[in-house]
Scaffold this motif. Structure first.
Motif, short mmCIF file in Angstrom:
data_model
loop_
_atom_site.label_atom_id
_atom_site.label_comp_id
_atom_site.label_asym_id
_atom_site.label_seq_id
_atom_site.Cartn_x
_atom_site.Cartn_y
_atom_site.Cartn_z
N ARG A 184 0.80 -1.08 0.01
CA ARG A 184 -0.09 0.16 -0.11
C ARG A 184 0.84 1.07 0.09
O ARG A 184 0.58 2.25 -0.60
N LYS A 213 2.35 1.49 -3.47
CA LYS A 213 1.34 1.95 -4.35
C LYS A 213 0.94 3.57 -4.26
O LYS A 213 0.79 4.11 -5.22
N ALA A 214 0.86 3.93 -2.91
CA ALA A 214 0.54 5.32 -2.67
C ALA A 214 1.70 6.16 -3.25
O ALA A 214 1.53 7.35 -3.97
N TRP A 233 3.87 5.44 -5.67
CA TRP A 233 3.89 5.57 -7.01
C TRP A 233 2.74 6.44 -7.49
O TRP A 233 2.98 7.23 -8.58
N THR A 234 1.30 6.47 -7.09
CA THR A 234 0.35 7.44 -7.50
C THR A 234 0.57 8.76 -7.42
O THR A 234 0.61 9.57 -8.14
N GLU A 235 1.49 9.17 -6.22
CA GLU A 235 1.85 10.55 -5.80
C GLU A 235 3.00 10.58 -6.90
O GLU A 235 2.90 12.08 -7.46
N TYR A 238 3.57 9.40 -9.95
CA TYR A 238 2.82 9.65 -11.15
C TYR A 238 2.04 10.96 -11.45
O TYR A 238 2.18 11.53 -12.51
N SER A 239 1.31 11.19 -10.38
CA SER A 239 0.83 12.50 -10.49
C SER A 239 1.57 13.88 -10.50
O SER A 239 1.22 14.63 -11.42
N SER A 289 -5.33 5.98 -21.93
CA SER A 289 -6.05 5.35 -20.76
C SER A 289 -7.76 5.62 -20.74
O SER A 289 -8.09 6.75 -21.43
#
Length: 504
Positions: free
Chosen positions: A53, A56-57, A59-61, A63-64, A149
């Motif tokens: 988790r 993943k968080a 990577w999300t940050e 990527y954003s 996407s």
């Protein structure tokens, strides 16, 4: 550990000394360092979900952040025709070449072309189609790295529509590394070029979706040759010349230079089954136009009709079917007690979308009706209807042409030119060869047994469907078929003849 054989039964048995060594080893592992390692392993397993988790968080940050500062993107709405162009290109050139392992399986609603009529009538299992299932795909094109996407929740909503074919319908985001959107625009142009190339062989027919909220592709049909629509050759040549002249860029400049509305309207009328809708589809294929289908009896109100026309693009054909169903004040007494189906739209509403202040320009409007005598004179006046075309029952000349078309060599599906002979299957089941001159003689014999101006083209086509394998059998059976058809009750002949006219 050594294994020894017992002389009594020949079974391999472990030596008692080796069993003792194994017992001592397990005891030391369980009592000492082994327990520590087991605990460490259990701790790692319990921490793994938390670490996943966290990664993943992160990577999300990341990527954003990367997308905000280093990625350019363009969003294409789900209902826009460009959406389908992009998805068609991505599926054909990216997804299908990657060995994708995730699909959605659906039952194909529309069956493919079936040559065997008996097989078509037989009840059988429907074909399953497998649609690529993905939310984001990354690929190289040219020298740029792109991603496309789509939200899977929108994809699942589209899948609930039985007519959905897996292409288009969901909002798309197209992105690439860099600050400029020019590479994305070039990719979109590539997708449009690909769609245009595919459209050279097909006509896209648009209809309102089941909610009546937007235009959606209803069908993609192979281009139908105008020779397959049988009516007077002179009228056909006049119609083609008129449309060709209207679509000429010089005509558009001429209209604009003289402050004339750039519109063209046609009325196709005649008995049911004479090819009014088929002619409209053939014209769309002939001139490379999309076809937007409006069934007047199904339109709920003037507001809905206006909204539909606002969303119809220029450079297309708008087909208004059964315009005699439009409601006018004088219809109430005439239709009372006759069970006539009427649209909720009014004549004023239809006239407003055709040439009102806010009406669009650049499109071709084709209206069809089986009952031209019911049309209001205001609807068919010059400027709204520029050319009236009657499609009546088939003539002997057209019946002869239809016969030749049905049994001539199929050059479209053969890589080699048509030969001078044509092969059919005779009544004895054996191939019968004859030259094209004989084919024309058979066509003349066939047409001579067709009464003039009696049957519709669709009736005659129904006869050909029963005898597609043999031209000689078709000639032999046409006389009895004509007798049976004439013995039936005559069709309702309440259609008045409106003379063809052409106005500027």
């Amino acid at each position: 550990m050594a294994l020894h054989s017992s002389p009594g039964n020949g079974v391999l048995m472990p030596h008692i000394h080796d069993l003792g060594l194994l017992k001592d080893s397990l005891g030391r592992w369980a009592s000492g360092q082994g327990i520590t390692r087991l605990g460490s392993l259990a701790a790692c397993i319990s921490v793994a979900p938390v670490a996943w988790r966290f990664l993943k968080a992160a990577w999300t940050e990341s990527y954003s952040w990367i997308r905000q500062f280093f990625v350019a993107s363009v969003t294409v709405p789900g209902r826009d025709p460009l959406n389908r162009n992009v998805m068609s290109w991505v599926i054909a050139n990216v997804v299908q070449h990657r060995g994708i392992r995730s699909f959605t399986a659906t039952t194909r609603v529309h069956a493919g072309d079936i040559v065997d009529r008996a097989a078509f009538l037989k009840k059988k299992r429907r074909v399953v189609q497998y649609l690529p299932h993905f939310d984001t795909t990354i690929f190289w094109h040219g020298s740029c790295l792109y991603f496309v996407s789509r939200p899977l929740d929108s994809y699942r909503a589209s899948m609930s529509d039985p007519s959905y074919d897996g292409i288009g319908g969901e909002e798309l985001t197209i992105g690439c590394l860099g600050w400029s959107t020019e590479p994305i625009k070039k990719l979109i142009q590539t997708c449009q070029d690909y769609a245009d190339k595919q459209a050279e062989f097909f006509v896209i027919i648009y209809a309102r979706d089941r909610y009546g909220s937007s235009w959606q592709p209803k069908a993609r049909k192979p281009i139908r040759q105008l020779d397959s629509v049988h009516f007077d050759d002179t009228l056909k040549a006049t119609l083609l010349a008129d449309i060709r002249n209207y679509l000429d860029p010089g005509t558009k400049r001429l209209y604009r230079g003289r402050n004339m509305p750039y519109r063209r309207g046609y009325l196709f009328y005649g008995p049911p089954g004479t090819g009014k809708s088929s002619l409209s589809t053939a014209l769309a294929g002939e001139f490379g136009l999309d076809l937007y289908e409006v069934k007047i009896p199904c339109v709920a109100s003037d507001q809905d009709l206006e909204q539909m026309f606002m969303e119809i693009p220029p450079q297309c054909i708008a087909l208004l079917e059964d315009v005699d169903a439009i409601w006018t004040d004088r219809d109430s007494e005439k239709d009372e007690g006759q069970g006539v189906t009427r649209s909720s739209c009014t004549l004023s509403g239809l006239l407003n979308v055709l040439d009102g202040v806010g009406s669009g320009e650049g499109r071709i409007v084709i209206m069809t009706t089986n009952k031209p005598d019911r049309l209001d004179s205001a609807l068919v006046r010059p400027g709204r209807v520029d050319l009236k075309l009657m499609l009546g029952n088939i003539s002997r000349k057209s019946a002869e042409q239809m016969f030749v078309r049905m049994f001539a060599p199929d050059t479209a599906s053969s890589p080699t030119p048509a030969k001078s002979t044509h092969e059919t299957v005779g009544s004895n089941g054996e191939p019968a060869l004859f030259d094209l001159e004989t084919l024309h003689k058979l066509a003349l014999e066939f047409a001579s047994q067709i009464p003039e101006d009696t049957f519709t083209p669709s009736q005659l086509q129904g006869f050909f469907q029963l005898h597609l394998n043999s031209a000689t059998e078709a000639v032999a059976n046409i006389s009895s078929w004509v007798g049976r058809e004439l013995s039936r009750s005559p069709p309702d002949d309440d259609i008045s003849v409106v003379s063809e006219e052409k106005t500027s």
